[in-house]
Design a protein around this motif. Structure first.
Motif, PDB file in Angstrom:
ATOM      1  N   ASP A 148      -1.238 -27.764 -21.523  1.00  0.00           N
ATOM      2  CA  ASP A 148      -0.994 -27.284 -20.170  1.00  0.00           C
ATOM      3  C   ASP A 148      -1.612 -28.158 -19.087  1.00  0.00           C
ATOM      4  O   ASP A 148      -0.994 -28.434 -18.075  1.00  0.00           O
ATOM      5  N   HIS A 149      -2.837 -28.641 -19.311  1.00  0.00           N
ATOM      6  CA  HIS A 149      -3.582 -29.228 -18.201  1.00  0.00           C
ATOM      7  C   HIS A 149      -2.941 -30.462 -17.595  1.00  0.00           C
ATOM      8  O   HIS A 149      -2.926 -30.614 -16.393  1.00  0.00           O
ATOM      9  N   ASN A 150      -2.464 -31.379 -18.418  1.00  0.00           N
ATOM     10  CA  ASN A 150      -1.900 -32.572 -17.782  1.00  0.00           C
ATOM     11  C   ASN A 150      -0.463 -32.872 -18.191  1.00  0.00           C
ATOM     12  O   ASN A 150      -0.017 -33.993 -18.142  1.00  0.00           O
TER      13      ASN A 150
ATOM     14  N   GLY B  46       3.071 -23.117 -21.854  1.00  0.00           N
ATOM     15  CA  GLY B  46       2.651 -22.694 -20.528  1.00  0.00           C
ATOM     16  C   GLY B  46       1.156 -22.795 -20.392  1.00  0.00           C
ATOM     17  O   GLY B  46       0.470 -23.231 -21.319  1.00  0.00           O
ATOM     18  N   ILE B  47       0.634 -22.381 -19.227  1.00  0.00           N
ATOM     19  CA  ILE B  47      -0.804 -22.382 -19.024  1.00  0.00           C
ATOM     20  C   ILE B  47      -1.417 -21.394 -20.021  1.00  0.00           C
ATOM     21  O   ILE B  47      -0.927 -20.274 -20.158  1.00  0.00           O
ATOM     22  N   VAL B  48      -2.442 -21.829 -20.677  1.00  0.00           N
ATOM     23  CA  VAL B  48      -3.015 -21.049 -21.767  1.00  0.00           C
ATOM     24  C   VAL B  48      -3.334 -19.614 -21.341  1.00  0.00           C
ATOM     25  O   VAL B  48      -3.115 -18.666 -22.095  1.00  0.00           O
ATOM     26  N   HIS B  49      -3.787 -19.425 -20.096  1.00  0.00           N
ATOM     27  CA  HIS B  49      -4.145 -18.076 -19.653  1.00  0.00           C
ATOM     28  C   HIS B  49      -2.943 -17.255 -19.208  1.00  0.00           C
ATOM     29  O   HIS B  49      -3.056 -16.077 -18.909  1.00  0.00           O
ATOM     30  N   VAL B  50      -1.802 -17.904 -19.135  1.00  0.00           N
ATOM     31  CA  VAL B  50      -0.588 -17.154 -18.839  1.00  0.00           C
ATOM     32  C   VAL B  50       0.077 -16.749 -20.148  1.00  0.00           C
ATOM     33  O   VAL B  50       0.513 -15.614 -20.312  1.00  0.00           O
TER      34      VAL B  50
ATOM     35  N   GLY C  47     -11.709 -23.389 -24.213  1.00  0.00           N
ATOM     36  CA  GLY C  47     -12.458 -24.428 -23.522  1.00  0.00           C
ATOM     37  C   GLY C  47     -11.988 -24.603 -22.098  1.00  0.00           C
ATOM     38  O   GLY C  47     -11.606 -25.688 -21.677  1.00  0.00           O
ATOM     39  N   ASP C  48     -12.000 -23.515 -21.355  1.00  0.00           N
ATOM     40  CA  ASP C  48     -11.584 -23.555 -19.957  1.00  0.00           C
ATOM     41  C   ASP C  48     -12.223 -22.364 -19.280  1.00  0.00           C
ATOM     42  O   ASP C  48     -12.186 -21.256 -19.805  1.00  0.00           O
ATOM     43  N   SER C  49     -12.816 -22.593 -18.111  1.00  0.00           N
ATOM     44  CA  SER C  49     -13.614 -21.526 -17.514  1.00  0.00           C
ATOM     45  C   SER C  49     -12.802 -20.314 -17.072  1.00  0.00           C
ATOM     46  O   SER C  49     -13.340 -19.231 -16.940  1.00  0.00           O
ATOM     47  N   HIS C  50     -11.491 -20.484 -16.854  1.00  0.00           N
ATOM     48  CA  HIS C  50     -10.715 -19.332 -16.389  1.00  0.00           C
ATOM     49  C   HIS C  50     -10.250 -18.421 -17.504  1.00  0.00           C
ATOM     50  O   HIS C  50      -9.382 -17.568 -17.314  1.00  0.00           O
ATOM     51  N   THR C  51     -10.860 -18.575 -18.670  1.00  0.00           N
ATOM     52  CA  THR C  51     -10.592 -17.684 -19.797  1.00  0.00           C
ATOM     53  C   THR C  51     -10.901 -16.238 -19.420  1.00  0.00           C
ATOM     54  O   THR C  51     -10.370 -15.307 -20.025  1.00  0.00           O
TER      55      THR C  51
ATOM     56  N   GLY D 164       1.157 -21.811  -7.679  1.00  0.00           N
ATOM     57  CA  GLY D 164       1.067 -21.968  -9.123  1.00  0.00           C
ATOM     58  C   GLY D 164      -0.349 -21.723  -9.595  1.00  0.00           C
ATOM     59  O   GLY D 164      -1.132 -21.091  -8.881  1.00  0.00           O
ATOM     60  N   SER D 165      -0.690 -22.202 -10.800  1.00  0.00           N
ATOM     61  CA  SER D 165      -2.006 -22.084 -11.449  1.00  0.00           C
ATOM     62  C   SER D 165      -2.173 -20.772 -12.193  1.00  0.00           C
ATOM     63  O   SER D 165      -1.433 -19.815 -11.969  1.00  0.00           O
ATOM     64  N   CYS D 166      -3.166 -20.735 -13.071  1.00  0.00           N
ATOM     65  CA  CYS D 166      -3.384 -19.546 -13.884  1.00  0.00           C
ATOM     66  C   CYS D 166      -3.813 -18.347 -13.040  1.00  0.00           C
ATOM     67  O   CYS D 166      -3.862 -17.225 -13.525  1.00  0.00           O
ATOM     68  N   THR D 167      -4.128 -18.568 -11.764  1.00  0.00           N
ATOM     69  CA  THR D 167      -4.493 -17.452 -10.889  1.00  0.00           C
ATOM     70  C   THR D 167      -3.248 -16.745 -10.364  1.00  0.00           C
ATOM     71  O   THR D 167      -3.182 -15.522 -10.322  1.00  0.00           O
TER      72      THR D 167
ATOM     73  N   GLY E 223       3.102 -25.589 -16.013  1.00  0.00           N
ATOM     74  CA  GLY E 223       1.871 -26.312 -16.317  1.00  0.00           C
ATOM     75  C   GLY E 223       0.814 -26.036 -15.263  1.00  0.00           C
ATOM     76  O   GLY E 223       1.036 -25.263 -14.328  1.00  0.00           O
ATOM     77  N   CYS E 224      -0.334 -26.693 -15.418  1.00  0.00           N
ATOM     78  CA  CYS E 224      -1.424 -26.500 -14.453  1.00  0.00           C
ATOM     79  C   CYS E 224      -1.134 -27.245 -13.159  1.00  0.00           C
ATOM     80  O   CYS E 224      -1.527 -26.831 -12.083  1.00  0.00           O
ATOM     81  N   SER E 225      -0.504 -28.413 -13.300  1.00  0.00           N
ATOM     82  CA  SER E 225      -0.029 -29.154 -12.152  1.00  0.00           C
ATOM     83  C   SER E 225      -1.119 -29.416 -11.124  1.00  0.00           C
ATOM     84  O   SER E 225      -2.227 -29.805 -11.460  1.00  0.00           O
ATOM     85  N   MET E 226      -0.803 -29.124  -9.851  1.00  0.00           N
ATOM     86  CA  MET E 226      -1.693 -29.517  -8.770  1.00  0.00           C
ATOM     87  C   MET E 226      -2.941 -28.639  -8.681  1.00  0.00           C
ATOM     88  O   MET E 226      -3.771 -28.844  -7.803  1.00  0.00           O
ATOM     89  N   CYS E 227      -3.105 -27.681  -9.583  1.00  0.00           N
ATOM     90  CA  CYS E 227      -4.344 -26.904  -9.577  1.00  0.00           C
ATOM     91  C   CYS E 227      -5.521 -27.843  -9.759  1.00  0.00           C
ATOM     92  O   CYS E 227      -6.563 -27.674  -9.154  1.00  0.00           O
ATOM     93  N   LEU E 228      -5.376 -28.824 -10.630  1.00  0.00           N
ATOM     94  CA  LEU E 228      -6.478 -29.763 -10.834  1.00  0.00           C
ATOM     95  C   LEU E 228      -6.028 -31.200 -10.739  1.00  0.00           C
ATOM     96  O   LEU E 228      -6.817 -32.110 -10.935  1.00  0.00           O
ATOM     97  N   GLY E 229      -4.770 -31.391 -10.412  1.00  0.00           N
ATOM     98  CA  GLY E 229      -4.304 -32.749 -10.164  1.00  0.00           C
ATOM     99  C   GLY E 229      -4.557 -33.719 -11.300  1.00  0.00           C
ATOM    100  O   GLY E 229      -4.953 -34.853 -11.074  1.00  0.00           O
TER     101      GLY E 229
ATOM    102  N   SER F 172      -4.210 -21.658  -6.062  1.00  0.00           N
ATOM    103  CA  SER F 172      -5.068 -21.880  -7.222  1.00  0.00           C
ATOM    104  C   SER F 172      -6.453 -21.273  -6.985  1.00  0.00           C
ATOM    105  O   SER F 172      -6.628 -20.427  -6.111  1.00  0.00           O
ATOM    106  N   ASN F 173      -7.444 -21.725  -7.728  1.00  0.00           N
ATOM    107  CA  ASN F 173      -8.733 -21.036  -7.707  1.00  0.00           C
ATOM    108  C   ASN F 173      -9.912 -21.910  -7.288  1.00  0.00           C
ATOM    109  O   ASN F 173     -11.034 -21.422  -7.200  1.00  0.00           O
ATOM    110  N   ARG F 174      -9.694 -23.199  -7.089  1.00  0.00           N
ATOM    111  CA  ARG F 174     -10.823 -24.060  -6.738  1.00  0.00           C
ATOM    112  C   ARG F 174     -10.485 -24.975  -5.578  1.00  0.00           C
ATOM    113  O   ARG F 174      -9.469 -25.667  -5.616  1.00  0.00           O
TER     114      ARG F 174
ATOM    115  N   GLY G 265     -12.035 -33.038  -3.814  1.00  0.00           N
ATOM    116  CA  GLY G 265     -11.291 -33.885  -4.739  1.00  0.00           C
ATOM    117  C   GLY G 265     -10.574 -33.152  -5.862  1.00  0.00           C
ATOM    118  O   GLY G 265      -9.939 -33.771  -6.700  1.00  0.00           O
ATOM    119  N   ARG G 266     -10.649 -31.818  -5.887  1.00  0.00           N
ATOM    120  CA  ARG G 266     -10.054 -31.074  -6.987  1.00  0.00           C
ATOM    121  C   ARG G 266      -8.558 -31.370  -7.137  1.00  0.00           C
ATOM    122  O   ARG G 266      -8.051 -31.551  -8.227  1.00  0.00           O
ATOM    123  N   GLN G 267      -7.846 -31.370  -6.010  1.00  0.00           N
ATOM    124  CA  GLN G 267      -6.398 -31.565  -6.091  1.00  0.00           C
ATOM    125  C   GLN G 267      -6.000 -33.013  -5.816  1.00  0.00           C
ATOM    126  O   GLN G 267      -4.838 -33.312  -5.594  1.00  0.00           O
TER     127      GLN G 267
HETATM  128  S1  SF4 Z   1      -7.678 -23.340 -13.438  1.00  0.00           S
HETATM  129 FE1  SF4 Z   1      -5.959 -24.671 -13.094  1.00  0.00          FE
HETATM  130  S2  SF4 Z   1      -6.345 -26.257 -14.564  1.00  0.00           S
HETATM  131 FE2  SF4 Z   1      -7.559 -24.552 -15.268  1.00  0.00          FE
HETATM  132  S3  SF4 Z   1      -6.221 -23.425 -16.665  1.00  0.00           S
HETATM  133 FE3  SF4 Z   1      -5.962 -22.599 -14.611  1.00  0.00          FE
HETATM  134  S4  SF4 Z   1      -4.174 -23.622 -13.838  1.00  0.00           S
HETATM  135 FE4  SF4 Z   1      -4.952 -24.828 -15.491  1.00  0.00          FE
END
Ligand code: SF4
Lengths: 193, 461
Positions: free
Chosen positions: B58-60, B102-106, B123-127, B341-344, B402-408, B424-426, B430-432
């Motif tokens: 998902d991430h890249n 898809g995004i793992v949290h979705v 291995g992702d903080s938004h678990t 977008g993003s898992c949020t 995908g995660c796309s521009m959430c973390l660029g 997104s959530n952050r 430089g995040r995006q």
């Molecule tokens: S925070 Fe962004 S990069 Fe991390 S899982 Fe969610 S969508 Fe993907």
């Protein structure tokens, strides 16, 4: 993992709070699949200018701090993304210990696992140590893990807290997986419940 | 509830030792796992329970046409490495060509992998997202990933419990995103440190399961270890019929079990916070962490008004980075980009809400706006409902999941100086994209901002 017992090292003060892991190691370096070589990218966006030259104003680039192995930072150090690349980058750059008033949870755990010692001390102590490091060229501190104390050149000692388990693993350079696998039988019993 | 799940997953708890906690589900993605697999190989270790491990990319992953070769070679290498590792260790993989990708949290909740009472790590903080269904779910680092792969357990210290209670009725135009941003604004980005948050109260109960995910998703932005919401009938209804969820009698038995999960009446928490839903307004962040947030009717703060020198310096840094003047009304800030977008906020309800705002309107001139669904399944559903058409007609780009521009990390990034309204959530520096300036908002607010070219109060839109 290398054991951590005692360390004497030069100190560099990074006067910022809420330093997040995106600053410690920007995400473009997360695409590597190796476990080494992250040190040169530590604090990348602060440390280098647009054209790739070192930013002469950033504290790590000042010649007087070139050999620092102890970092002093502001509160909530290591917040943000859970990336373990952050402690890798700090460790591979050469840091052994980080002193701050507080740390983000995941980051702190990740430090222990990679042989870096995160030390939380009261904010006023951190401020004064930071000032000393700023005012005194070649300022050094000693960290004694067994005694859980940070010792200043004048002999003042500041004690800090650390869990028994984390301490044991660091002192013995022990890998946690090996530790858990000693209890294989308990895990199997749990799975059969 | 946290304590109940904790107790039933303890493999070993001895005085003076870190407790060993059993993990029911381990989600793996391409970015944080390669070094963990490398560690296993170096030590000649195996994956203990491949059957409890799920992998996705998902991430890249690129969100443009998937039939073209991937232009980013390192990203391609990471995806290839994950595929090889999954094959070697027998782990099921939903790869980039999979209809479930898809995004793992979705996809976790979507596939019925996420269930009440489970312990889930990734291995992702938004678990923490998965806590919305009453699971204990949290992010872990790469050496912990290796640890779980090898032992299906984790060494964990017990956290404190923190009840955040929100009663009352959410005003019109105020969303789950605004609830969580306003909570972070209240307690700060370290307000949840060391704690597992349980969200309670009538306003939380009234949220749909997807909205609850938005709230739990950002628990980590307040520093919390995890966020969770007790399961109820809405939860069971959501889970029923999902691919990996229990079926028939097994499902009924599971529901009976899940009913014992909620925190007992009268139980106490280590910390508590109460907010009134009626007081919450649409939120917009102005700074470089999610705690730097204010009401859409507010103004950019003045560093001089900050209580401590640390906060003053932090605010000055943030305003310099964001190129904002103190006192500027939020609704006077123009943007260049909009990212939905993003898992949020990339689930079907988020896209429906944004589409409703976009419908029959046009994205303002000079603004580039894009919508990135959280999973292939969300994308298919949205297309079946014609949402893609609504977005395209309004001038939004419609992308792959995908995660796309959430973390660029894939090619979707901001250019230096570009300003973005993002769901997104952050909003870290430089995040995006290096030099990019991020303002976090709800999907409705993002869509409205795309139309007007600057932030607007969705309640008056
Ligand atoms: S925070 Fe962004 S990069 Fe991390 S899982 Fe969610 S969508 Fe993907």
């Amino acid at each position: 993992m290398e054991a951590f017992k005692e360390h004497v090292g030069f100190v560099v003060p990074l006067d910022r709070i809420n330093v997040d892991t995106d600053q410690i190691i920007p995400k473009q370096f997360l695409k590597r699949i190796e476990r080494t070589g992250f040190g040169e990218f530590l604090f990348n966006d602060w440390r280098y200018l647009e054209n790739g030259d070192p930013n002469p104003e950033f504290v790590l680039n000042l010649p007087r701090y070139a050999n620092a192995s102890i970092l002093i930072a502001g509160a909530n150090f290591g917040c943000g993304s859970s990336r373990e690349h952050a402690p890798w980058a700090l460790q591979q750059y050469g840091f052994k210990a980080i002193l701050a008033p507080s740390f983000a949870d995941i980051f702190r755990n990740n430090c222990y696992k990679n042989g870096i010692l995160p030390i939380a001390l009261p904010a006023d102590v951190i401020t004064s140590l930071g000032e000393e490091a700023h005012d005194t060229e070649g300022y050094q501190l000693m960290v004694d893990l067994e005694a859980q104390s940070v010792i200043c050149p004048d002999g003042t000692a500041h004690t800090f807290e650390i869990g028994d388990f984390e301490k044991y693993c660091l002192l013995n350079g022990l890998d946690e997986i090996g530790w858990t696998l000693q209890y294989e039988a308990d895990i199997a019993a749990f799975e059969n419940r | 509830m946290y304590e109940k799940i904790w107790e039933t997953h303890l493999v070993r708890a001895s005085a003076n030792e870190v407790p060993i906690l059993y993990i029911d589900t381990h989600l793996v993605h391409e970015v944080t796992s390669p070094q963990a697999f490398e560690g296993l190989r170096l030590n000649n270790r195996k994956v203990r329970r491949p059957d409890l491990t799920f992998a996705t990319m998902d991430h890249n992953v690129p969100t443009t046409d998937r039939s073209l070769p991937i232009t980013d070679l390192i990203a391609a290498k990471q995806m290839e490495t994950l595929a090889e590792n999954c094959a070697e260790f027998d782990i099921p993989l939903y790869d980039i060509d999979s209809p479930e990708q898809g995004i793992v949290h979705v996809i976790g909740p979507e596939l019925g992998i996420t269930l009440p009472g489970k312990t889930i790590v990734c291995g992702d903080s938004h678990t923490s997202t998965h806590g919305a269904l009453g699971a204990l779910a949290f992010g872990i680092g790469t050496s912990e990933i290796e640890h779980v792969l090898a032992t299906q357990c984790l060494l964990q210290q017990k956290s404190e419990t923190f009840e955040i209670r929100i009663d009352g009725k959410l005003p019109y135009g105020v969303t789950a995103k605004d609830i969580i941003l306003s909570i972070i604004g209240h307690i700060g980005i370290d307000g949840g440190n060391g704690a597992v948050v349980e969200y309670t109260g009538s306003a939380i109960r009234a949220l749909s399961i997807e909205e609850r995910m938005t709230v739990c998703n950002m628990s980590i932005e307040a520093g919390a270890r995890a966020g969770m919401i007790a399961p109820d009938d809405a939860t069971y209804e959501y889970i029923a019929g999902k691919r990996f969820a229990p079926k028939g009698e097994e499902f009924d038995a599971a529901v009976e079990n899940w009913k014992h999960l909620p925190t007992d009446e009268g139980a106490t928490y280590d910390r508590t916070l109460q907010l009134d839903a009626a007081d919450i307004a649409p939120q917009v962040t102005w700074g470089t962490n999610p705690g730097m947030v204010t009401d859409v009717t507010g103004r950019v703060p003045d560093p001089a008004d900050m209580a401590t020198t640390d906060e003053k310096t932090a605010t000055e840094h943030a305003l310099a980075y964001m190129d904002l003047q103190p006192g500027t009304p939020i609704t006077d800030i123009p943007v260049d980009r909009v990212f939905i977008g993003s898992c949020t906020n990339s689930r079907i309800s988020d896209l429906r809400a944004a589409a409703e705002v976009a419908k029959g309107r046009k994205v303002a001139e000079n603004i580039s706006a894009m919508v990135v669904p959280g999973s292939q399944a969300v994308k298919r559903q949205a297309e079946a409902e014609g949402l893609d058409e609504v977005f395209r007609e309004a001038g939004f780009e419609w992308r792959e999941a995908g995660c796309s521009m959430c973390l660029g990390m894939n090619p979707d990034t901001l250019s230096p100086g570009q300003r973005c309204a993002s769901t997104s959530n952050r909003n870290f520096e430089g995040r995006q994209g290096k030099g990019g300036r991020t303002h976090l908002v709800s999907p409705q607010m993002a869509a409205a901002t795309a139309v007007t070219g600057r932030f607007v109060d969705i309640r008056k839109f």
